[in-house]
Design an enzyme around this catalytic site. Structure first.
Site, mmCIF file in Angstrom:
data_model
loop_
_atom_site.group_PDB
_atom_site.id
_atom_site.type_symbol
_atom_site.label_atom_id
_atom_site.label_comp_id
_atom_site.label_asym_id
_atom_site.label_seq_id
_atom_site.Cartn_x
_atom_site.Cartn_y
_atom_site.Cartn_z
ATOM 1 N N GLY A 23 -34.067 -9.309 3.130
ATOM 2 C CA GLY A 23 -34.054 -10.515 3.478
ATOM 3 C C GLY A 23 -33.740 -10.925 4.921
ATOM 4 N N ASP A 66 -18.988 -3.713 -1.001
ATOM 5 C CA ASP A 66 -18.939 -5.108 -1.672
ATOM 6 C C ASP A 66 -18.003 -6.006 -0.757
ATOM 7 O OD1 ASP A 66 -18.532 -7.504 -3.170
ATOM 8 O OD2 ASP A 66 -19.280 -6.082 -4.843
ATOM 9 N N VAL A 67 -18.779 -7.227 -0.267
ATOM 10 C CA VAL A 67 -17.897 -8.170 0.589
ATOM 11 C C VAL A 67 -16.664 -8.668 -0.115
ATOM 12 C CG1 VAL A 67 -19.724 -8.548 2.149
ATOM 13 C CG2 VAL A 67 -19.240 -9.852 0.427
ATOM 14 N N TYR A 157 -23.628 -22.487 -5.994
ATOM 15 C CA TYR A 157 -23.955 -22.237 -5.006
ATOM 16 C C TYR A 157 -23.845 -23.229 -3.939
ATOM 17 C CZ TYR A 157 -27.404 -21.060 -1.233
ATOM 18 O OH TYR A 157 -28.104 -20.673 -0.108
ATOM 19 N N LYS A 161 -21.222 -23.047 -0.550
ATOM 20 C CA LYS A 161 -21.720 -23.233 0.734
ATOM 21 C C LYS A 161 -20.902 -24.396 1.362
ATOM 22 C CE LYS A 161 -24.873 -20.081 1.200
ATOM 23 N NZ LYS A 161 -24.457 -18.933 2.226
ATOM 24 N N THR A 192 -37.319 -15.217 1.093
ATOM 25 C CA THR A 192 -36.783 -14.090 0.825
ATOM 26 C C THR A 192 -36.948 -13.572 -0.616
ATOM 27 O OG1 THR A 192 -34.646 -15.226 0.273
ATOM 28 C CG2 THR A 192 -34.983 -14.606 2.654
#
Length: 298
Positions: A23, A66-67, A157, A161, A192
């Protein structure tokens, strides 16, 4: 924008991109490499990361991590520093999404969106800001139109954000006097895997379909990546893709009331026609296995 006869300020610098296996992250990694940067690709999909890394024109290494893993990210940052040098650019791009009614949402899935998008961005900053302080570098946080105006059926989400927008503003104010630039990218629908998967679910297909025509357009990932990499070169505090998103800042105070009014009218009709269901995590990136740690660098 860098031309064929100009030299990018990225040349010879080290750049880190999270969520780089596919993506937008992959597209940005390709452009950063093409403009002369050494690129570190971070993500959870080891084979996809290796494919991208091996195809880049310049020096690149990938790290499976993994973040949301503090220890794993600290190890990856140390390895990037050792192999490529301290980063001058860090892009907090890793993100996942899910949709559906909040009361019926799976708590673990809802929490995962917050952890990857918001906590993961904070861990990315914590892991690499010491390097950016040393290089006088630049941190780009990938946000969204959802950072400006929330929508129904995407509570995790939108919350995440909105959170990364505040995180970026706070970091910018905190680090400005120390020579580190912090930018936030406000982007809309981008072509994406995650967005293509979203269109397979009635709940999100209808959500996009009822947005104003300009707001429902899907933009090629290469176009969005190009705008973001140019913003990195210019150390911009904000970048909007498409550019008209900037105008939403002028009316954001009115947006919750407008969205509520439209939702009160439209959601009962849409739900009666095609009942809303939770989507789960979207796209192969969102569904990637939970293996953590930096893995074998390449």
């Amino acid at each position: 924008m860098t031309t064929a006869t100009s030299v990018s300020p990225l040349r010879g610098r080290t750049a880190v991109v999270t969520g780089a296996a596919r993506g937008l992250g992959e597209a940005m990694a390709r452009l950063l490499s093409a403009r002369g940067a050494r690129v570190a690709l971070l993500g959870r999909e080891e084979e996809s990361l290796a494919r991208v890394s091996d195809s880049l024109p310049g020096e690149a290494h990938c790290y499976q991590v993994d973040v949301t893993d503090d220890t794993g990210m600290a190890r990856a940052a140390a390895e990037v520093r050792r192999r490529l040098g301290p980063p001058a650019v860090v892009v907090a791009n890793a993100g996942v999404a899910e949709g559906g009614p909040f009361p019926e949402s799976d708590p673990a899935t809802w929490r995962r969106v917050i952890e990857v998008n918001l906590i993961g961005s904070a861990i990315t900053a914590r892991s690499f800001v010491p390097d950016l302080l040393a290089t006088g570098g630049y941190f780009l946080q990938v946000g969204s139109l959802a950072s400006i105006g929330a929508s129904p059926l995407m509570s995790a989400y939108c919350a995440s954000k909105a959170g990364v927008e505040s995180l970026a503003h706070s970091l910018r104010a905190e680090l400005a006097h120390r020579g580190v630039g912090v930018g936030i990218a406000y982007i809309n629908w981008t072509d994406t895997d995650m967005i293509r998967d979203a269109d397979q679910h009635a709940v999100l297909r209808e959500l996009r379909g009822h947005m104003p025509p300009p707001a429902r357009k899907v933009y090629p990932v290469e176009h969005v990546a190009g705008r973001l990499v140019t913003a990195i070169e210019r150390r911009r505090p904000t970048v909007y893709v498409p550019a008209w998103l900037r105008a939403t800042q002028l009316v954001r105070a009115a947006m919750p009331a407008v969205v509520t009014a439209l939702s009160r009218r439209e959601l009962p009709r849409l739900d009666a026609r095609d009942p809303f269901e939770a989507t789960g995590l979207l796209g192969p990136g969102g569904r990637a296995g939970a293996t953590t740690g930096p893995g074998a660098p390449r």
